[in-house]
Design a protein around this motif. Structure first.
Motif, PDB file in Angstrom:
ATOM      1  N   VAL A  61       0.897  -0.847  -0.339  1.00  0.00           N
ATOM      2  CA  VAL A  61      -0.105  -0.240  -0.089  1.00  0.00           C
ATOM      3  C   VAL A  61       0.861   0.890   0.297  1.00  0.00           C
ATOM      4  O   VAL A  61       0.757   2.112  -1.153  1.00  0.00           O
ATOM      5  CB  VAL A  61      -0.491   0.334   1.156  1.00  0.00           C
ATOM      6  CG1 VAL A  61      -1.505   1.266   1.472  1.00  0.00           C
ATOM      7  CG2 VAL A  61      -1.987  -1.262   1.422  1.00  0.00           C
ATOM      8  N   TYR A  69      -2.792   1.892  -2.852  1.00  0.00           N
ATOM      9  CA  TYR A  69      -4.612   2.059  -3.596  1.00  0.00           C
ATOM     10  C   TYR A  69      -5.102   2.412  -4.914  1.00  0.00           C
ATOM     11  O   TYR A  69      -6.062   2.234  -5.805  1.00  0.00           O
ATOM     12  CB  TYR A  69      -5.427   3.035  -2.576  1.00  0.00           C
ATOM     13  CG  TYR A  69      -5.027   2.382  -1.237  1.00  0.00           C
ATOM     14  CD1 TYR A  69      -5.716   1.424  -1.000  1.00  0.00           C
ATOM     15  CD2 TYR A  69      -4.817   3.604  -0.324  1.00  0.00           C
ATOM     16  CE1 TYR A  69      -5.656   1.044   0.873  1.00  0.00           C
ATOM     17  CE2 TYR A  69      -4.207   3.211   1.042  1.00  0.00           C
ATOM     18  CZ  TYR A  69      -5.154   1.939   1.143  1.00  0.00           C
ATOM     19  OH  TYR A  69      -5.175   1.700   3.042  1.00  0.00           O
ATOM     20  N   CYS A  72      -4.214  -0.131  -7.231  1.00  0.00           N
ATOM     21  CA  CYS A  72      -4.881  -1.126  -7.477  1.00  0.00           C
ATOM     22  C   CYS A  72      -6.170  -0.453  -8.425  1.00  0.00           C
ATOM     23  O   CYS A  72      -6.302  -1.673  -8.889  1.00  0.00           O
ATOM     24  CB  CYS A  72      -5.351  -1.333  -5.960  1.00  0.00           C
ATOM     25  SG  CYS A  72      -6.991  -3.548  -5.788  1.00  0.00           S
ATOM     26  N   MET A  88      -3.082  -6.844  -0.943  1.00  0.00           N
ATOM     27  CA  MET A  88      -3.049  -5.911  -0.531  1.00  0.00           C
ATOM     28  C   MET A  88      -2.150  -6.086   0.301  1.00  0.00           C
ATOM     29  O   MET A  88      -3.014  -7.122   1.087  1.00  0.00           O
ATOM     30  CB  MET A  88      -3.945  -5.175  -1.031  1.00  0.00           C
ATOM     31  CG  MET A  88      -4.558  -3.914  -1.911  1.00  0.00           C
ATOM     32  SD  MET A  88      -5.067  -2.869  -1.513  1.00  0.00           S
ATOM     33  CE  MET A  88      -3.757  -1.628  -2.423  1.00  0.00           C
ATOM     34  N   SER A  90      -0.099  -4.711   3.798  1.00  0.00           N
ATOM     35  CA  SER A  90      -0.031  -3.206   4.235  1.00  0.00           C
ATOM     36  C   SER A  90       0.530  -4.004   6.385  1.00  0.00           C
ATOM     37  O   SER A  90      -0.014  -4.122   6.170  1.00  0.00           O
ATOM     38  CB  SER A  90      -0.590  -2.074   3.762  1.00  0.00           C
ATOM     39  OG  SER A  90      -0.558  -1.117   4.324  1.00  0.00           O
ATOM     40  N   LYS A  98      -7.785  -1.114   5.793  1.00  0.00           N
ATOM     41  CA  LYS A  98      -8.730  -2.161   4.737  1.00  0.00           C
ATOM     42  C   LYS A  98     -10.127  -1.921   3.954  1.00  0.00           C
ATOM     43  O   LYS A  98      -9.725  -2.050   3.217  1.00  0.00           O
ATOM     44  CB  LYS A  98      -8.850  -3.485   5.740  1.00  0.00           C
ATOM     45  CG  LYS A  98      -7.679  -4.097   6.638  1.00  0.00           C
ATOM     46  CD  LYS A  98      -8.354  -4.871   7.662  1.00  0.00           C
ATOM     47  CE  LYS A  98      -7.265  -5.084   8.495  1.00  0.00           C
ATOM     48  NZ  LYS A  98      -7.450  -6.486   9.608  1.00  0.00           N
ATOM     49  N   GLY A 101      -9.204  -0.131   0.662  1.00  0.00           N
ATOM     50  CA  GLY A 101      -7.984  -1.163  -0.157  1.00  0.00           C
ATOM     51  C   GLY A 101      -9.123  -2.232  -0.419  1.00  0.00           C
ATOM     52  O   GLY A 101      -8.966  -2.362  -2.134  1.00  0.00           O
ATOM     53  N   CYS A 106      -8.493  -4.129  -3.962  1.00  0.00           N
ATOM     54  CA  CYS A 106      -9.008  -5.754  -4.400  1.00  0.00           C
ATOM     55  C   CYS A 106      -8.838  -6.449  -3.149  1.00  0.00           C
ATOM     56  O   CYS A 106      -9.518  -6.417  -3.244  1.00  0.00           O
ATOM     57  CB  CYS A 106      -7.465  -5.819  -2.925  1.00  0.00           C
ATOM     58  SG  CYS A 106      -8.222  -5.219  -1.282  1.00  0.00           S
ATOM     59  N   TYR A 109      -6.655  -8.272   1.596  1.00  0.00           N
ATOM     60  CA  TYR A 109      -6.030  -7.376   2.372  1.00  0.00           C
ATOM     61  C   TYR A 109      -5.406  -8.158   3.682  1.00  0.00           C
ATOM     62  O   TYR A 109      -5.849  -8.736   4.887  1.00  0.00           O
ATOM     63  CB  TYR A 109      -6.851  -6.620   2.840  1.00  0.00           C
ATOM     64  CG  TYR A 109      -6.120  -4.424   3.692  1.00  0.00           C
ATOM     65  CD1 TYR A 109      -5.698  -3.585   2.571  1.00  0.00           C
ATOM     66  CD2 TYR A 109      -5.689  -5.211   4.925  1.00  0.00           C
ATOM     67  CE1 TYR A 109      -5.386  -2.238   3.365  1.00  0.00           C
ATOM     68  CE2 TYR A 109      -4.374  -3.997   5.179  1.00  0.00           C
ATOM     69  CZ  TYR A 109      -4.849  -2.975   3.901  1.00  0.00           C
ATOM     70  OH  TYR A 109      -4.222  -1.580   4.809  1.00  0.00           O
TER      71      TYR A 109
END
Length: 127
Positions: A61, A69, A72, A88, A90, A98, A101, A106, A109
């Motif tokens: 991330v 972000y 993605c 993702m 992170s 989250k 994401g 995504c 996560y």
């Protein structure tokens, strides 16, 4: 009697992280199951994913320039890459991070530090 040898082609996994050390750790952990490739930025991820689409992307991330972000979102809005699953990865663990994401597109996560079995479980769910 003819014998045929089946070659199992490993799935392609693209690790996107501005820290090369993180790539080395993931490569060591995942290379038995995946052919692991590396991109050091969101921009290089986009170029690589379009030129040689991987089966899955592990996307950090927090990166300078194009963050995870935005990367993605761009991957999910590009015809050549929109169907590639993205995990993702992170250190940002708040529910808001989250959700950001998942809002970006995504498929999973995973919070750092993570266990390799947990990461593989998430990968196996979506690949």
């Amino acid at each position: 009697m003819s014998s045929s040898i089946e070659h199992k082609v490993q799935q392609q996994l693209l690790v996107v992280d501005d820290e090369y050390f993180n790539y080395e750790i993931l490569k060591a952990a995942l290379s038995a199951k995946f052919d692991v490739n590396y991109a050091d930025s969101g921009t290089s991820c986009l170029a690589s994913a379009i030129a040689n689409p991987p089966d899955i992307i592990l996307l950090d991330v927090c990166m300078p320039g194009l963050d995870g972000y935005d990367t993605c979102r761009m991957l999910k809005h590009t015809p050549e890459t929109k169907n590639i699953p993205i995990v993702m990865v992170s250190g940002l663990e708040s529910p808001l991070e989250k959700q950001a994401g998942f809002d970006a597109g995504c498929d999973a996560y995973v919070v750092k530090p993570f266990s390799v079995p947990l990461l593989l479980e998430q990968i196996n769910k979506i690949v």
